[in-house]
Design an enzyme around this catalytic site. Structure first.
Site, PDB file in Angstrom:
ATOM      1  CG  ASP A   8      -0.395   0.309   2.421  1.00 21.92           C
ATOM      2  OD1 ASP A   8       0.789   0.336   2.677  1.00 21.92           O
ATOM      3  OD2 ASP A   8      -1.137   0.592   3.551  1.00 21.92           O
ATOM      4  CB  CYS A  65       0.681  -2.414   4.748  1.00 27.71           C
ATOM      5  SG  CYS A  65       0.519  -3.338   6.482  1.00 27.71           S
ATOM      6  CB  THR A  67       2.094  -2.566  11.073  1.00 24.67           C
ATOM      7  OG1 THR A  67       0.799  -3.084  10.592  1.00 24.67           O
ATOM      8  CG2 THR A  67       1.730  -1.087  11.750  1.00 24.67           C
ATOM      9  N   GLY A  70      -1.780  -5.576   8.806  1.00 25.70           N
ATOM     10  CA  GLY A  70      -2.942  -5.495   7.911  1.00 25.70           C
ATOM     11  C   GLY A  70      -2.903  -6.200   6.802  1.00 25.70           C
ATOM     12  CG  HIS A  98      10.586 -24.903  11.709  1.00 24.46           C
ATOM     13  ND1 HIS A  98      10.676 -24.877  12.903  1.00 24.46           N
ATOM     14  CD2 HIS A  98      11.742 -25.612  11.326  1.00 24.46           C
ATOM     15  CE1 HIS A  98      11.827 -25.656  13.429  1.00 24.46           C
ATOM     16  NE2 HIS A  98      12.479 -25.862  12.240  1.00 24.46           N
ATOM     17  CG  HIS A 133       8.927 -28.721  10.343  1.00 22.87           C
ATOM     18  ND1 HIS A 133       8.709 -28.219  11.765  1.00 22.87           N
ATOM     19  CD2 HIS A 133      10.342 -29.126  10.558  1.00 22.87           C
ATOM     20  CE1 HIS A 133       9.967 -28.263  12.421  1.00 22.87           C
ATOM     21  NE2 HIS A 133      10.809 -28.805  11.698  1.00 22.87           N
TER      22      HIS A 133
HETATM   23  C1  RB5 Z   1      -1.986   2.604   6.572  1.00 20.85           C
HETATM   24  O1  RB5 Z   1      -1.788   4.113   7.145  1.00 20.85           O
HETATM   25  C2  RB5 Z   1      -1.764   1.654   7.599  1.00 20.85           C
HETATM   26  O2  RB5 Z   1      -2.804   1.630   8.294  1.00 20.85           O
HETATM   27  C3  RB5 Z   1      -1.484   0.440   6.730  1.00 20.85           C
HETATM   28  O3  RB5 Z   1      -0.175   0.652   5.634  1.00 20.85           O
HETATM   29  C4  RB5 Z   1      -1.056  -0.654   7.709  1.00 20.85           C
HETATM   30  O4  RB5 Z   1      -0.181  -0.284   8.717  1.00 20.85           O
HETATM   31  C5  RB5 Z   1      -2.161  -1.538   8.214  1.00 20.85           C
HETATM   32  O5  RB5 Z   1      -2.208  -2.457   9.101  1.00 20.85           O
END
Ligand code: RB5
Length: 154
Positions: A8, A65, A67, A70, A98, A133
């Site tokens: 994203d 993304c 983090t 998501g 694994h 595994h």
């Molecule tokens: C976008 O702002 C952010 O929410 C997305 O990239 C991600 O981190 C969601 O899990």
């Protein structure tokens, strides 16, 4: 080796480093976007990469993304996908050895390009060990099949 790639807008900053690493390692990259820093929805890209891997269009996938959370959740909703969110080299290696992870998820707001490149290299360079595994991964697939069979038919 074909690797589907998707991110994203929050993952876009890491895209160049990851895609060029994949290519340097000999992968053919199927680029499912995004192609700029304009705001988009991460589930769309998790879905595209997940479906490319599950259908066999790609051998493996990498998603990014902000983090990595998501987009890994979204990719994991596609039956057949085992997406692993890894922010260290050891986890990346183990997710292949694994868990036979077929999608790697990264968070561009969590790690920088140097670590991302090392993680991608470790992940792509590790084979599934099979054996006990494989039995455990088969149990995950069994759970998934139960879910698919329970799903309402349209
Ligand atoms: C976008 O702002 C952010 O929410 C997305 O990239 C991600 O981190 C969601 O899990």
């Amino acid at each position: 080796m074909k690797v589907a790639f998707g991110c994203d807008h929050a993952g876009f900053g890491l895209k160049e480093a990851v895609v060029s690493t994949l290519k340097r390692l000999g992968a053919e990259v199927l680029d499912f976007g995004t192609h700029s820093g304009d705001s988009v929805d991460y589930p769309d890209f998790g879905e595209r990469v997940g479906k490319a891997v599950a259908s066999g269009e790609a051998d493996l996938g990498v998603v990014i993304c902000g983090t990595g959370i998501g987009i890994s959740i979204a990719a994991n909703k596609v039956p057949g996908v085992r997406a692993a969110l890894c922010h260290d080299v050891y986890s990346a290696r183990m997710s292949r050895a694994h868990n036979n992870a077929n999608v790697l998820a990264l968070g561009a707001r969590v790690i920088g390009p140097g670590l991302a490149e090392a993680i991608v290299e470790a992940w792509l360079g590790t084979e599934f060990e099979g054996g006990r595994h494989a039995d455990r991964v088969a149990k995950i697939e069994h759970l998934e099949q139960e879910r698919v069979q329970e799903a309402p038919r349209s």
